[in-house]
Scaffold this motif. Sequence first.
Motif, short mmCIF file in Angstrom:
data_model
loop_
_atom_site.label_atom_id
_atom_site.label_comp_id
_atom_site.label_asym_id
_atom_site.label_seq_id
_atom_site.Cartn_x
_atom_site.Cartn_y
_atom_site.Cartn_z
N PHE A 165 -8.33 20.78 -3.52
CA PHE A 165 -7.54 21.39 -4.59
C PHE A 165 -8.51 21.84 -5.68
CE2 PHE A 165 -7.90 16.94 -5.53
CZ PHE A 165 -8.03 16.84 -6.90
N GLN A 166 -8.05 22.72 -6.55
CA GLN A 166 -8.97 23.32 -7.53
C GLN A 166 -8.75 22.86 -8.96
OE1 GLN A 166 -11.51 25.08 -6.23
NE2 GLN A 166 -10.50 24.52 -4.30
N SER A 167 -7.55 22.47 -9.30
CA SER A 167 -7.28 22.08 -10.69
C SER A 167 -6.29 20.93 -10.73
CB SER A 167 -6.74 23.27 -11.49
OG SER A 167 -5.49 23.68 -10.96
N GLY A 168 -6.27 20.26 -11.89
CA GLY A 168 -5.41 19.10 -12.07
C GLY A 168 -6.12 17.82 -11.65
N GLY A 169 -5.36 16.78 -11.45
CA GLY A 169 -5.92 15.53 -10.98
C GLY A 169 -5.79 14.38 -11.96
N PHE A 170 -6.46 13.29 -11.63
CA PHE A 170 -6.32 12.00 -12.31
C PHE A 170 -6.93 12.01 -13.70
CE2 PHE A 170 -7.68 7.41 -12.62
CZ PHE A 170 -6.40 6.91 -12.77
N TYR A 171 -6.19 11.44 -14.65
CA TYR A 171 -6.68 11.37 -16.03
C TYR A 171 -6.25 10.08 -16.70
CZ TYR A 171 -1.93 12.61 -17.45
OH TYR A 171 -0.57 12.61 -17.63
N MET A 215 0.85 -1.17 0.00
CA MET A 215 0.00 0.00 0.00
C MET A 215 0.90 1.23 0.00
SD MET A 215 -3.28 0.95 2.34
CE MET A 215 -2.56 0.49 3.86
N GLN A 216 0.47 2.23 -0.77
CA GLN A 216 1.22 3.47 -0.88
C GLN A 216 0.27 4.64 -0.66
OE1 GLN A 216 2.33 4.60 -4.92
NE2 GLN A 216 4.37 5.13 -4.18
N ILE A 217 0.63 5.54 0.24
CA ILE A 217 -0.16 6.74 0.47
C ILE A 217 0.57 7.88 -0.20
CG2 ILE A 217 -1.10 8.31 2.20
CD1 ILE A 217 -1.13 5.87 4.13
N VAL A 218 -0.12 8.56 -1.13
CA VAL A 218 0.53 9.58 -1.95
C VAL A 218 -0.15 10.93 -1.76
CG1 VAL A 218 1.19 10.22 -4.30
CG2 VAL A 218 0.98 7.81 -3.70
N GLY A 249 2.35 18.92 -7.44
CA GLY A 249 2.19 17.47 -7.39
C GLY A 249 1.64 16.95 -8.70
N GLN A 250 2.32 15.95 -9.28
CA GLN A 250 1.89 15.39 -10.55
C GLN A 250 2.48 14.00 -10.75
OE1 GLN A 250 3.54 17.01 -14.20
NE2 GLN A 250 5.27 17.89 -13.07
N LEU A 251 1.96 13.32 -11.73
CA LEU A 251 2.49 12.02 -12.16
C LEU A 251 2.32 11.97 -13.67
CD1 LEU A 251 3.64 9.29 -11.25
CD2 LEU A 251 1.30 8.49 -10.99
N ARG A 252 3.42 11.96 -14.38
CA ARG A 252 3.37 12.03 -15.85
C ARG A 252 2.74 10.78 -16.46
NH1 ARG A 252 9.16 14.32 -15.48
NH2 ARG A 252 8.71 16.53 -15.33
N ASP A 253 2.37 10.89 -17.75
CA ASP A 253 1.82 9.75 -18.49
C ASP A 253 2.66 8.49 -18.26
OD1 ASP A 253 0.02 11.46 -19.69
OD2 ASP A 253 0.74 11.13 -21.73
N HIS A 254 1.98 7.39 -17.99
CA HIS A 254 2.67 6.12 -17.84
C HIS A 254 1.68 4.97 -17.92
CE1 HIS A 254 1.19 6.70 -13.75
NE2 HIS A 254 1.36 5.40 -13.56
N VAL A 308 -1.46 12.02 -13.37
CA VAL A 308 -2.08 13.06 -12.54
C VAL A 308 -1.55 14.40 -13.03
CG1 VAL A 308 -2.33 14.00 -10.22
CG2 VAL A 308 -2.30 11.52 -10.56
N ASP A 309 -2.46 15.24 -13.56
CA ASP A 309 -2.08 16.59 -13.97
C ASP A 309 -1.65 17.40 -12.76
OD1 ASP A 309 -2.17 16.98 -16.73
OD2 ASP A 309 -4.33 17.31 -16.75
N VAL A 310 -0.77 18.37 -12.98
CA VAL A 310 -0.26 19.23 -11.90
C VAL A 310 -1.43 19.76 -11.07
CG1 VAL A 310 1.03 21.29 -11.31
CG2 VAL A 310 1.76 19.88 -13.24
N VAL A 311 -1.34 19.57 -9.77
CA VAL A 311 -2.38 20.01 -8.84
C VAL A 311 -2.16 21.48 -8.50
CG1 VAL A 311 -3.31 19.65 -6.53
CG2 VAL A 311 -2.68 17.68 -7.93
N ASP A 312 -3.16 22.30 -8.81
CA ASP A 312 -3.12 23.74 -8.53
C ASP A 312 -1.78 24.37 -8.94
OD1 ASP A 312 -5.70 23.57 -7.66
OD2 ASP A 312 -5.25 23.83 -5.54
N LYS A 313 -1.53 24.29 -10.22
CA LYS A 313 -0.27 24.72 -10.83
C LYS A 313 0.14 26.15 -10.44
CE LYS A 313 1.76 24.33 -15.41
NZ LYS A 313 1.45 23.98 -16.80
N SER A 314 -0.82 27.03 -10.23
CA SER A 314 -0.51 28.44 -9.96
C SER A 314 -0.07 28.70 -8.51
CB SER A 314 -1.71 29.32 -10.28
OG SER A 314 -2.79 28.99 -9.44
N LYS A 315 -0.22 27.72 -7.65
CA LYS A 315 0.16 27.90 -6.23
C LYS A 315 1.64 27.58 -6.01
CE LYS A 315 -4.25 27.77 -4.40
NZ LYS A 315 -5.03 27.70 -3.25
N LYS A 316 2.17 28.06 -4.90
CA LYS A 316 3.55 27.77 -4.53
C LYS A 316 3.56 26.53 -3.61
CE LYS A 316 7.62 29.68 -2.42
NZ LYS A 316 8.26 30.74 -1.70
#
Length: 109
Positions: free
Chosen positions: A38-44, A1-4, A11-16, A75-83
Amino acid sequence: MQIVNYPLGGGQLRDHVDPRKNQRIVTGLIMSKKGVDFQSGGFYFRSKNKKKINIEDKLEIGDAVIFYGSLVHGVDVVDKSKKINWKSYDGRWFVGMFVNDSDHVKNRI
């Protein structure tokens, strides 16, 4: 089990695709909600014509995801505009149940 945690601002995970050696089905639990945590990004997934299909809007906290690991996903970048704040627990959370080889296995797949 992995908690991410996919932190806000990067936070993101590129195509794979996931290796079929140990498991063909990927399973996991959604532990955060887009629009709340979160407001943008996420699982695709990627379609055959390489179009991104983001399904995060359809997911609720506690939902299980079950899919063939051979499907291109990420996973697309989560809230890309935030620091990014590495001390914060904000962002997207996912519990993955994987059967991957250890880093100590020679010729790991």
